[in-house]
Design an enzyme around this catalytic site. Sequence first.
Site, mmCIF file in Angstrom:
data_model
loop_
_atom_site.group_PDB
_atom_site.id
_atom_site.type_symbol
_atom_site.label_atom_id
_atom_site.label_comp_id
_atom_site.label_asym_id
_atom_site.label_seq_id
_atom_site.Cartn_x
_atom_site.Cartn_y
_atom_site.Cartn_z
ATOM 1 N N HIS A 179 15.842 23.520 -8.751
ATOM 2 C CA HIS A 179 17.086 24.214 -9.109
ATOM 3 C C HIS A 179 18.003 24.306 -7.895
ATOM 4 C CE1 HIS A 179 15.848 25.437 -13.035
ATOM 5 N NE2 HIS A 179 14.871 26.215 -12.620
ATOM 6 N N HIS A 194 9.407 23.680 -8.573
ATOM 7 C CA HIS A 194 10.332 23.992 -9.670
ATOM 8 C C HIS A 194 11.602 24.674 -9.128
ATOM 9 C CE1 HIS A 194 11.063 25.229 -13.956
ATOM 10 N NE2 HIS A 194 11.843 26.101 -13.313
ATOM 11 N N GLU A 195 11.409 25.743 -8.355
ATOM 12 C CA GLU A 195 12.566 26.494 -7.846
ATOM 13 C C GLU A 195 13.395 25.650 -6.880
ATOM 14 O OE1 GLU A 195 13.537 29.180 -9.203
ATOM 15 O OE2 GLU A 195 11.715 29.558 -10.344
ATOM 16 N N PRO A 201 28.320 46.289 -24.821
ATOM 17 C CA PRO A 201 27.599 47.517 -24.517
ATOM 18 C C PRO A 201 27.768 47.952 -23.060
ATOM 19 C CG PRO A 201 26.154 45.895 -25.522
ATOM 20 C CD PRO A 201 27.443 45.220 -25.298
ATOM 21 N N GLY A 202 27.838 49.247 -22.868
ATOM 22 C CA GLY A 202 27.848 49.806 -21.513
ATOM 23 C C GLY A 202 29.146 49.690 -20.766
ATOM 24 N N THR A 203 30.235 49.374 -21.473
ATOM 25 C CA THR A 203 31.501 49.200 -20.755
ATOM 26 C C THR A 203 32.310 50.490 -20.666
ATOM 27 O OG1 THR A 203 32.284 48.267 -22.823
ATOM 28 C CG2 THR A 203 31.894 46.729 -21.038
ATOM 29 N N GLY A 204 31.813 51.562 -21.233
ATOM 30 C CA GLY A 204 32.476 52.850 -21.041
ATOM 31 C C GLY A 204 33.261 53.338 -22.244
ATOM 32 N N LYS A 205 32.924 52.864 -23.437
ATOM 33 C CA LYS A 205 33.664 53.307 -24.625
ATOM 34 C C LYS A 205 33.386 54.783 -24.918
ATOM 35 C CE LYS A 205 31.736 50.050 -27.032
ATOM 36 N NZ LYS A 205 31.011 49.347 -25.973
ATOM 37 N N THR A 206 32.109 55.127 -24.909
ATOM 38 C CA THR A 206 31.761 56.524 -25.174
ATOM 39 C C THR A 206 32.308 57.414 -24.064
ATOM 40 O OG1 THR A 206 29.749 55.630 -26.123
ATOM 41 C CG2 THR A 206 29.827 57.988 -25.820
HETATM 42 P P1 ATP Z 1 27.502 51.260 -26.065
HETATM 43 O O1 ATP Z 1 28.437 50.351 -26.765
HETATM 44 O O2 ATP Z 1 26.207 50.607 -25.748
HETATM 45 O O3 ATP Z 1 27.365 52.608 -26.680
HETATM 46 P P2 ATP Z 1 29.435 52.259 -24.226
HETATM 47 O O4 ATP Z 1 30.519 51.273 -24.036
HETATM 48 O O5 ATP Z 1 29.705 53.384 -25.139
HETATM 49 O O6 ATP Z 1 28.115 51.507 -24.618
HETATM 50 P P3 ATP Z 1 29.059 54.249 -22.255
HETATM 51 O O7 ATP Z 1 27.990 55.039 -22.929
HETATM 52 O O8 ATP Z 1 30.423 54.790 -22.320
HETATM 53 O O9 ATP Z 1 29.024 52.776 -22.798
HETATM 54 O O10 ATP Z 1 28.694 54.000 -20.736
HETATM 55 C C1 ATP Z 1 27.396 54.168 -20.222
HETATM 56 C C2 ATP Z 1 27.454 54.642 -18.793
HETATM 57 O O11 ATP Z 1 28.027 53.635 -17.958
HETATM 58 C C3 ATP Z 1 28.342 55.851 -18.605
HETATM 59 O O12 ATP Z 1 27.618 57.021 -18.792
HETATM 60 C C4 ATP Z 1 28.806 55.703 -17.170
HETATM 61 O O13 ATP Z 1 27.873 56.260 -16.283
HETATM 62 C C5 ATP Z 1 28.817 54.209 -16.950
HETATM 63 N N1 ATP Z 1 30.178 53.640 -17.053
HETATM 64 C C6 ATP Z 1 30.576 52.703 -17.944
HETATM 65 N N2 ATP Z 1 31.863 52.379 -17.742
HETATM 66 C C7 ATP Z 1 32.310 53.144 -16.739
HETATM 67 C C8 ATP Z 1 33.573 53.294 -16.083
HETATM 68 N N3 ATP Z 1 34.629 52.568 -16.439
HETATM 69 N N4 ATP Z 1 33.670 54.188 -15.085
HETATM 70 C C9 ATP Z 1 32.597 54.923 -14.719
HETATM 71 N N5 ATP Z 1 31.393 54.832 -15.294
HETATM 72 C C10 ATP Z 1 31.222 53.961 -16.283
#
Ligand code: ATP
Length: 663
Positions: free
Chosen positions: A456, A452-453, A231-236
Amino acid sequence: MEQPKAPKNKKPNFKFNLYWIYSIIAFTMFGLFIFSPNTSVKDENWSKFEELARSNSFSKITVYSNKKMLEATLFDSSASKVFSKDELANGAKERQIKVSIPSADKFNDQVQIWKKETNFHADITYKEDNDFMNSFLWSFGPLILIAIVWFYFMRRMSGQGGAGGGVFNVGKAKAQIFDKASVNKTTFKDVAGLSEAKQEVEEIVEFLRNPSKFTELGGKIPKGALLIGPPGTGKTLLAKAVAGEADVPFFSLSGSDFVEMFVGVGASRVRDLFRQAKEKAPCIIFIDEIDAVGRARGKNPSMGGNDERENTLNQLLTEMDGFGTNSGIIVMAATNRVDILDKALLRAGRFDRQINVDLPDINDRKAIFGVHLRPIKIDESVNIEFLARQTPGFSGADIANVCNEAALIAARGGKSFVEKQDFTDAVDRIVGGLEKKTKITTEEERTAISIHESGHATLSWFLEHASPLIKVTIVPRGRALGAAWYLPEERQITTKEQMLDEMCATLGGRAAEELFLGRISTGAINDLERVSKQAYAMIAYYGMSDKLPNLCYYDSTGQEYAFTKPYSENTAQQIDKEVSDMISQQYNRAKEMLTKYKDGHASLTKILLEKEVIFKEDLEKLFGERAWKSRTEEILIQDEAKEKAKLTLESESESSPEETKTL
Ligand code: ATP
């Protein structure tokens, strides 16, 4: 390839809207009010009517024979015989009385008598009152009302997804269409790093722009590309960039848009989507989170006979590579659960290309910081290299979040620029949650947390493969009462020794509590959870156990072992034994090491109680320099040295500019 078709003559799009009904009702009421005759009417009995008739008080009389009643209009001069003063003051043009009569014939007989006996000479009209509207409303009104309410709710239900409202439109695809005219375009410039993935999708754009370049050599244009990654790696984002760059229409929708409560809707939406796309070919269809419909078939525990999702998937498979041709349509999809997708969906001919979009490495992180720092006013102290090094394991979305969070922290502090410290605080906040200085902890609890900390921190200092420590705090953050920050090394593979060292350091907190406090507490739950999961993975998945070597019970498809374990009861017991042996070995090792370094641990606890936060430098002062340095640490040290050298150089050049030239 199909040539793009000329746009069809568009029919004017008159959409029924419920507000039309409201307006019509409002206008009718208003019209009735304005145009209705301004008449006052009163019900009277026969005796009164007869009395008035004998005194010739009526100008005209209308007899409704079917209703056995009449309406008699009074002369203005006689109105006061029936209406009171107040009633007369209301300004009505006419005043009438309504009277029931035995029958029209009897009334006529009576009129003849009055004419003979008195000077009665009112105009008399006989009418059949047309009561059609009334009876229609009484018979069908409730039905019409129910129909309107039903229609309204069905519209609300099916129209929630946005486009294509209306109960008759549920089978229509709800895709959002982007084309050349769309504003706010995302381009490849907005996507940082991901060079391989970008190259692949750029090629898709090129296919659409200039297909002959590839087809002349006999190549075929790919039918689909699947973006896979956490998730969040920039696919969309990558898909949005394709939409922005390709000069072709781009249909975007999410896998869940196909799913509806009605049976058969998913499949019909898929059909409709491809029909719309064919009209606009060449074009791209993008399905985000395709796992919502693309899950493997036949493994559904619901055991339903007619599985709606399977029908949708079947339709998708048919459309992507079925008997009909869909040339000129490229399907892109994104998912982070490729393991659960149906194999038929993944085969070449449907998704010819699988593009991996992984978590960014240090160079990609630098580039992503570059993109997200663009709109932020940063101070000179901010170094992209440093930020990229401080954020291993962060996704693009996390980095975007760090930048935004840092700007918010700086704004809260009333600064005019965002400084390095704001970024560090933002990273801390994202990793550990919000600092809760106001959370009340007793002195006893604070001591326990410090012990504890420090446990570690001490162990991670003296264990070769444990991640080097950056800072430790006993200020509560998020749901944790204390936290330690490490700089994990970015590895592609991890060895057994590295995992065991990390396990030992994680158990250091609980071990310190037992050794130096004499009792254990609930504070170690997160550590224990992590350690147990890791030990289980090492034995059952990575085959790292001596008694069960080289065995892997992991199922990457996530489908095989949904209800049953792939091993016997005996093996299960062995696994349990191995897991608990491994954990207790590391726990004992932690206790031994802490006993060895107990003085250092005690001093660390004391400093932590005083200062609440301690950094790597404090540990160096206490224990001496760490014997091992990870690759990440070495690079960081080199960078810091370079930065220091640059700063000295700059300050020298400021004092004597000539000297710089000679340098
Ligand atoms: P999911 O699988 O959860 O839908 P995703 O891979 O589709 O996640 P995105 O929605 O493309 O993730 O990315 C979320 C946000 O992260 C983007 O709107 C952007 O701001 C930032 N982001 C992610 N990857 C990049 C990148 N390579 N360059 C610039 N911004 C990025």
